[in-house]
Design a protein around this motif. Structure first.
Motif, PDB file in Angstrom:
ATOM      1  N   LYS A  28       3.976   5.868  -5.172  1.00  0.00           N
ATOM      2  CA  LYS A  28       4.517   5.852  -6.553  1.00  0.00           C
ATOM      3  C   LYS A  28       3.329   6.810  -7.218  1.00  0.00           C
ATOM      4  O   LYS A  28       3.841   7.576  -8.106  1.00  0.00           O
ATOM      5  CB  LYS A  28       4.076   4.405  -7.099  1.00  0.00           C
ATOM      6  CG  LYS A  28       4.640   4.190  -8.463  1.00  0.00           C
ATOM      7  CD  LYS A  28       4.428   2.792  -8.848  1.00  0.00           C
ATOM      8  CE  LYS A  28       5.123   2.618 -10.024  1.00  0.00           C
ATOM      9  NZ  LYS A  28       5.136   0.945 -10.345  1.00  0.00           N
ATOM     10  N   VAL A  29       2.123   6.811  -6.559  1.00  0.00           N
ATOM     11  CA  VAL A  29       1.059   7.571  -7.321  1.00  0.00           C
ATOM     12  C   VAL A  29       1.314   9.237  -6.930  1.00  0.00           C
ATOM     13  O   VAL A  29       1.284  10.204  -7.879  1.00  0.00           O
ATOM     14  CB  VAL A  29      -0.308   7.339  -6.734  1.00  0.00           C
ATOM     15  CG1 VAL A  29      -1.173   8.407  -7.157  1.00  0.00           C
ATOM     16  CG2 VAL A  29      -0.687   6.169  -7.517  1.00  0.00           C
ATOM     17  N   GLN A  30       1.676   9.209  -5.621  1.00  0.00           N
ATOM     18  CA  GLN A  30       2.132  10.670  -5.131  1.00  0.00           C
ATOM     19  C   GLN A  30       3.309  11.232  -5.843  1.00  0.00           C
ATOM     20  O   GLN A  30       3.425  12.434  -6.281  1.00  0.00           O
ATOM     21  CB  GLN A  30       2.546  10.838  -3.654  1.00  0.00           C
ATOM     22  CG  GLN A  30       1.347  10.398  -2.817  1.00  0.00           C
ATOM     23  CD  GLN A  30       1.597  10.519  -1.250  1.00  0.00           C
ATOM     24  OE1 GLN A  30       2.860  10.661  -0.895  1.00  0.00           O
ATOM     25  NE2 GLN A  30       0.629  10.138  -0.569  1.00  0.00           N
ATOM     26  N   ALA A  31       4.462  10.376  -6.247  1.00  0.00           N
ATOM     27  CA  ALA A  31       5.289  10.933  -7.082  1.00  0.00           C
ATOM     28  C   ALA A  31       5.117  11.195  -8.511  1.00  0.00           C
ATOM     29  O   ALA A  31       5.717  12.200  -9.095  1.00  0.00           O
ATOM     30  CB  ALA A  31       6.630   9.634  -7.176  1.00  0.00           C
ATOM     31  N   ALA A  78      10.192   5.911  -1.683  1.00  0.00           N
ATOM     32  CA  ALA A  78      10.109   6.797  -2.533  1.00  0.00           C
ATOM     33  C   ALA A  78       9.303   6.136  -3.617  1.00  0.00           C
ATOM     34  O   ALA A  78       8.986   6.763  -4.962  1.00  0.00           O
ATOM     35  CB  ALA A  78      11.571   6.638  -3.262  1.00  0.00           C
ATOM     36  N   GLY A  79       8.401   5.233  -3.529  1.00  0.00           N
ATOM     37  CA  GLY A  79       7.361   4.494  -4.448  1.00  0.00           C
ATOM     38  C   GLY A  79       8.053   3.974  -5.680  1.00  0.00           C
ATOM     39  O   GLY A  79       7.622   4.242  -6.901  1.00  0.00           O
ATOM     40  N   GLY A  80       9.453   3.374  -5.538  1.00  0.00           N
ATOM     41  CA  GLY A  80      10.087   3.220  -6.651  1.00  0.00           C
ATOM     42  C   GLY A  80      10.810   3.795  -7.612  1.00  0.00           C
ATOM     43  O   GLY A  80      11.320   3.699  -8.532  1.00  0.00           O
ATOM     44  N   GLN A  81      10.937   5.349  -7.050  1.00  0.00           N
ATOM     45  CA  GLN A  81      11.153   6.340  -7.764  1.00  0.00           C
ATOM     46  C   GLN A  81      12.861   6.596  -7.394  1.00  0.00           C
ATOM     47  O   GLN A  81      13.396   7.627  -7.807  1.00  0.00           O
ATOM     48  CB  GLN A  81      10.393   7.503  -7.751  1.00  0.00           C
ATOM     49  CG  GLN A  81       9.047   7.562  -8.154  1.00  0.00           C
ATOM     50  CD  GLN A  81       8.910   7.116  -9.780  1.00  0.00           C
ATOM     51  OE1 GLN A  81       9.623   7.658 -10.522  1.00  0.00           O
ATOM     52  NE2 GLN A  81       8.017   6.233  -9.729  1.00  0.00           N
ATOM     53  N   TYR A  92       0.780  -1.086   0.148  1.00  0.00           N
ATOM     54  CA  TYR A  92      -0.085   0.058  -0.101  1.00  0.00           C
ATOM     55  C   TYR A  92       1.024   1.272  -0.157  1.00  0.00           C
ATOM     56  O   TYR A  92       0.615   2.187  -0.870  1.00  0.00           O
ATOM     57  CB  TYR A  92      -0.949  -0.067   1.372  1.00  0.00           C
ATOM     58  CG  TYR A  92      -1.758   1.192   1.384  1.00  0.00           C
ATOM     59  CD1 TYR A  92      -2.675   1.878   0.657  1.00  0.00           C
ATOM     60  CD2 TYR A  92      -1.005   2.123   2.301  1.00  0.00           C
ATOM     61  CE1 TYR A  92      -3.244   2.902   0.645  1.00  0.00           C
ATOM     62  CE2 TYR A  92      -1.673   3.518   2.554  1.00  0.00           C
ATOM     63  CZ  TYR A  92      -2.775   3.932   1.785  1.00  0.00           C
ATOM     64  OH  TYR A  92      -3.333   5.176   1.900  1.00  0.00           O
ATOM     65  N   VAL A  93       1.724   1.326   1.023  1.00  0.00           N
ATOM     66  CA  VAL A  93       2.884   2.427   0.998  1.00  0.00           C
ATOM     67  C   VAL A  93       3.502   2.568  -0.327  1.00  0.00           C
ATOM     68  O   VAL A  93       3.644   3.743  -0.945  1.00  0.00           O
ATOM     69  CB  VAL A  93       3.737   2.232   2.021  1.00  0.00           C
ATOM     70  CG1 VAL A  93       4.840   3.355   2.138  1.00  0.00           C
ATOM     71  CG2 VAL A  93       3.087   2.348   3.402  1.00  0.00           C
TER      72      VAL A  93
END
Length: 96
Positions: A57-60, A80-83, A51-52
């Motif tokens: 990822k969406v926020q980035a 970092a959502g994968g970023q 979920y995090v």
């Protein structure tokens, strides 16, 4: 990797889903321990990490950078959502 496939993998074996998004680190070791203690605590932890990961990822993608790290998450990739990996693009190169 699609979210649906990741969820199916996590349902079958929670540490595999955590490994895919966080790699080998503290989050994986915690999840393995929770899975050994009981199948459902491992699931709860794995789905929280996912979920995090997808939320960040969406926020980035929307250009928002969270000010505080998510509690209980030790992987920089998830935070970092994968970023967080790769090179930083500072703009176009100057032409000489």
């Amino acid at each position: 990797m699609s979210a649906l496939l990741l969820i199916l993998i996590t349902i079958l074996f929670p540490p595999a889903g955590v490994f895919i998004i966080s790699g080998c680190g503290a989050d994986l070791l915690i999840n393995i321990g929770l899975t050994i203690l009981g199948y459902f605590p491992g699931h709860i932890h794995a789905f929280y990490l996912e979920y995090v990961y997808f939320d960040r990822k969406v926020q980035a993608r929307d250009g928002f950078v969270p000010a505080e790290p998510a509690p209980g998450v030790y992987s920089d990739n998830i935070q970092a959502g994968g970023q967080g990996y790769g090179t930083v693009n500072s703009g176009p190169s100057p032409v000489y």
